[in-house]
Design an enzyme around this catalytic site. Structure first.
Site, PDB file in Angstrom:
ATOM      1  N   GLY A 243      35.653  38.956  40.359  1.00  0.00           N
ATOM      2  CA  GLY A 243      35.166  38.663  41.368  1.00  0.00           C
ATOM      3  C   GLY A 243      34.338  39.483  42.288  1.00  0.00           C
ATOM      4  O   GLY A 243      33.073  38.813  42.705  1.00  0.00           O
TER       5      GLY A 243
ATOM      6  N   GLY B 293      40.996  39.878  35.963  1.00  0.00           N
ATOM      7  CA  GLY B 293      40.932  40.347  34.824  1.00  0.00           C
ATOM      8  C   GLY B 293      41.462  41.506  34.842  1.00  0.00           C
ATOM      9  O   GLY B 293      40.635  42.977  33.604  1.00  0.00           O
TER      10      GLY B 293
ATOM     11  N   GLU C 169      37.034  50.513  42.593  1.00  0.00           N
ATOM     12  CA  GLU C 169      35.504  50.219  43.195  1.00  0.00           C
ATOM     13  C   GLU C 169      34.853  51.881  42.687  1.00  0.00           C
ATOM     14  O   GLU C 169      33.867  51.741  42.733  1.00  0.00           O
ATOM     15  CB  GLU C 169      36.075  49.958  45.007  1.00  0.00           C
ATOM     16  CG  GLU C 169      37.064  49.443  45.162  1.00  0.00           C
ATOM     17  CD  GLU C 169      35.876  47.765  45.285  1.00  0.00           C
ATOM     18  OE1 GLU C 169      34.706  47.948  45.742  1.00  0.00           O
ATOM     19  OE2 GLU C 169      37.415  46.723  45.902  1.00  0.00           O
TER      20      GLU C 169
END
Length: 720
Positions: free
Chosen positions: A240, A468, A687
């Site tokens: 994504g 994932g 992130e």
């Protein structure tokens, strides 16, 4: 023994590696049809003629939908901070409802056919004519006209402490440079795909999304049906990275086509479709100006940015976010500005803001170290603050000194020759670079149900997303630890809007947010059992019931309002302190002085991400972020025609992402030190891995060659 931190294999591994896992486009429905998009070829104007005669004549074509014959569609909702699902509109365009064109690539027709081949053939035969309107598509030329970003509690555009410009002008040592980053495009291994099917006024969508609940709410609004009559199913998502957080044209138009034909419709975007209808990362122009005393103490830090949004969507990117928190300068000025262009709106892309913001500020810190003749790590540590530099708030958790110390020792940093261009290995110039990784950590709310059965099994139900990263495995470990049962006894249901609502998977929030509710549910369950019951399963058996089940949160109307209140309360509490994942990126490069070829030969990332739930999946997430950052540093660049707004390299043949030959062995380690303010001490790993990467590469290239590259990507021509 606790299973928290254990490097367990991902539960979905066998299904994915054997092909048993079904992604959005792989569900067979009776009467399934196929759709293809027809894109506008102008950046702004009106459709004056649409000829679908040849397209309709292709054998197998069922219909060609245009603004002349498409079913009605309600406009996208306006953004409302009290209803976060309103943030999910990729654009404000009301597709196929009028003749207006707002960006090159906007769908102006949809072909539905019995086969995918027929749909694509027919889409190529649709003839469209336009009346052009003036458009603005060139970011570089419009940047001088940027306007200050409006205030937002999530991403404030401006911050000040003292008089940074005055202090900069008086500083004995200064650097003041312009840094640029280009647009970037999403390239998840699974392109965006939708299967939409109506049963009366009830809509079921198999969707490649990282925002199941928000997507459901958006579709309910657009088609004017109750939220309860929309079901979004997404058990497996092939990546994504922010690109699937929003609802883009393909999703809405698949559902529109299914309503028009009365049959299930499958719409799978080609790679070019993704580039032309799904937003990517904004380009940026940044100024970083640093002033320091001769001992390296920062007296002034100025970081400004210009980014773009679309005229029909997109949001400002928090490029200056990390610069509010990283360095203890006496005077600080942070300022963000934006320009609106007639392009497909920008969207989130892994570590939006910080990934490109850290390139500029961490390059500038390296430049200041060179001016001072000081080691770059020593300069960073000299300016490491005890509290948040801007407002004095406490850090909930900050271990940058420890990660730099550990990384420098393991990487052999102290052995490097400090002078640029001083180290060779054969024909290669060798250099080392470092940079700080930083990403804020947030918490959202999640609803869950937790069932403990007399046979010793546990069922956790929550509609979170699996893209994932091993989310189901991590939540099974958290549940097993909370209830004191074997992890193999825990089953997790996820990826379906029919399950209790979970937050969108973005901002490294999902694991901690769901974990908070899992822990609360586990405590509720324990309270329902006899006081002091050590063996919970035995206590259920003694109670003479097949199972006991508890819930946290509710998906009812009242429950959603209560959840919103919980979220606002948590947001206000969290603003009292500063919470973030941090790290240190260490990079070694080899540069061929004759060709400009750059090869990354070694990489070490040391991170503080709080408690590590699963050592294997966390390391994988961090490595993935580093690989994505290597692409940003060396190759990735969306080329936009400044005359027309057309993306000129809409494929992986021309938009270059890292391949195996570009990536060295990446060593990753974590402190595994819990944050005392989060559930189980979890901060988040998804992130932070990409932040600081591009700067570490640029700093290593400078150390190898003496050439400073301030405009990404670092291509051959910039080193020759």
């Amino acid at each position: 023994m606790s299973v928290i931190g254990a490097p367990l294999d991902r539960r979905d591994g066998p299904a994915k590696t054997t092909g048993a896992a079904r992604f959005a486009a792989e569900h067979l429905r009776p009467g399934l049809t196929h759709a293809a998009l027809v894109h506008a070829t102008i950046s702004r104007g009106r459709v004056t003629r649409l000829d679908t005669t040849a397209a309709s004549a292709v054998p197998g074509v069922i219909t060609v939908l245009t603004h002349h014959n498409a079913p009605p569609l309600k406009p996208a909702p306006k953004v409302n901070p009290l209803n976060l699902s309103t943030l999910v509109s990729g654009t404000s365009v009301n597709y196929l409802q009028d003749d207006e064109v707002h960006f090159d690539g906007q769908p102006v027709a949809v072909v539905v056919a019995e086969t995918s081949a027929a749909a694509k053939e027919a889409a190529a035969l649709v003839r469209v004519e336009y009346a052009l309107l003036p458009s603005t598509v060139d970011f570089e030329s419009m940047a001088p006209h940027a306007k200050k970003q409006p205030y937002s509690p999530v991403s404030p555009g401006e911050a000040k402490k003292g008089d940074a410009e005055k202090a900069f002008g008086e500083a004995p040592v200064t650097v003041d440079h312009r840094y640029t980053t280009p647009p970037h495009q999403h390239n998840a291994i699974e392109p965006h795909a939708t299967i939409a099917e109506w049963d009366g006024d009830r809509l079921t969508v198999h969707e490649s999304t990282q925002s199941i609940d928000w997507c459901r709410n958006h579709l309910a609004v657009r088609f004017g049906v109750p939220v309860a009559d929309v079901r979004v199913i997404a058990p497996f998502v092939g990546g994504g990275f922010g690109g699937k957080a929003m609802v883009w044209p393909g999703t809405v138009l698949a559902a529109l086509a299914a309503r028009a034909t009365g049959r299930p419709v499958r719409l799978v975007l080609t790679r070019e479709d993704v580039y032309r209808t799904v937003g990517g990362r904004t380009p940026s122009i940044q100024r970083v100006a640093l002033g320091a005393d001769r001992d390296g103490s920062l007296t002034a830090l100025i970081h400004t940015s210009v980014t773009r949004t679309g005229r029909v969507g997109g949001a400002p990117e928090q490029v200056t976010s990390q610069s509010r928190h990283l360095y203890g300068a006496d005077h600080i000025l942070i300022q963000a500005s934006t320009v609106e262009l007639d392009l497909v709106p920008n969207t989130s892309m892994r570590a939006p803001g910080e990934s490109i913001g850290t390139f500029a500020v961490e390059s500038a810190v390296d430049e200041l170290a060179a001016e001072l003749g000081m080691d770059p790590i020593e300069l960073r540590m000299r300016n490491e603050p005890e509290r948040n530099p801007l407002d004095g708030k406490e850090f909930t958790h900050r271990r940058l000194r420890e990660v730099y110390e550990a990384g420098a020792s393991r990487f052999g940093w102290r052995d490097r020759a400090p002078e640029p261009g001083a180290t060779r290995d054969g024909r290669w110039l060798v250099g080392m670079g470092v940079a700080t990784a930083y990403h804020p950590a947030w918490l959202f709310t999640a609803n869950v149900t937790l069932r403990l059965s007399a046979d010793g099994t546990v069922l956790l139900r929550c509609g979170f997303q699996e893209m994932g990263m091993g989310a189901a495995t991590a939540q099974a470990q958290i549940t097993a630890d909370a209830l004191g049962v074997p992890v193999d006894a825990v089953r997790v249901e996820y990826g379906d809007s029919a399950l209790p609502v979970a937050p969108t998977a973005g901002g490294s929030t999902q694991t901690a947010s769901v974990a908070a509710s899992v822990l609360e549910a586990a405590e509720k369950l324990k309270r329902r059992l006899p006081k002091g019951a050590g063996d919970l399963v035995a206590a259920v058996r003694r109670a003479g019931v097949p199972h006991m089940e508890v819930s946290v949160g509710s998906d009812s109307r009242f429950g959603r309002l209560a959840g919103q209140a919980r979220l606002i309360g948590r947001f206000l509490r969290d603003r009292r302190r500063v919470r973030a994942a941090t790290g240190a990126q260490f990079c070694e490069v080899r540069v061929d002085p004759d060709t400009g070829e750059v090869r990354i030969s070694r990489w070490l990332g040391v991170f503080d991400i709080g408690t590590v739930v699963n050592a294997k999946t966390a390391a994988s997430q961090l490595r993935g972020g580093i690989v994505m950052g290597i692409g940003m540093a060396l190759s990735e660049e969306t080329l936009v025609d400044p005359r027309t707004g057309r993306i000129m390299n809409p494929s992986l043949a021309e938009y270059h992402v890292p391949v195996h030959a570009d990536v060295p062995r990446i060593e990753v380690s974590t402190l595994d030190d819990p944050d005392p303010t989060t559930p189980l001490g979890i901060v988040g790993a998804g992130e932070v891995g990409i932040t600081g990467v591009a700067a570490a590469v640029a700093n290593a290239v400078f150390h190898a060659t003496g050439k400073r590259v301030r405009d990404l990507p670092i291509t051959l021509d910039k080193l020759l």
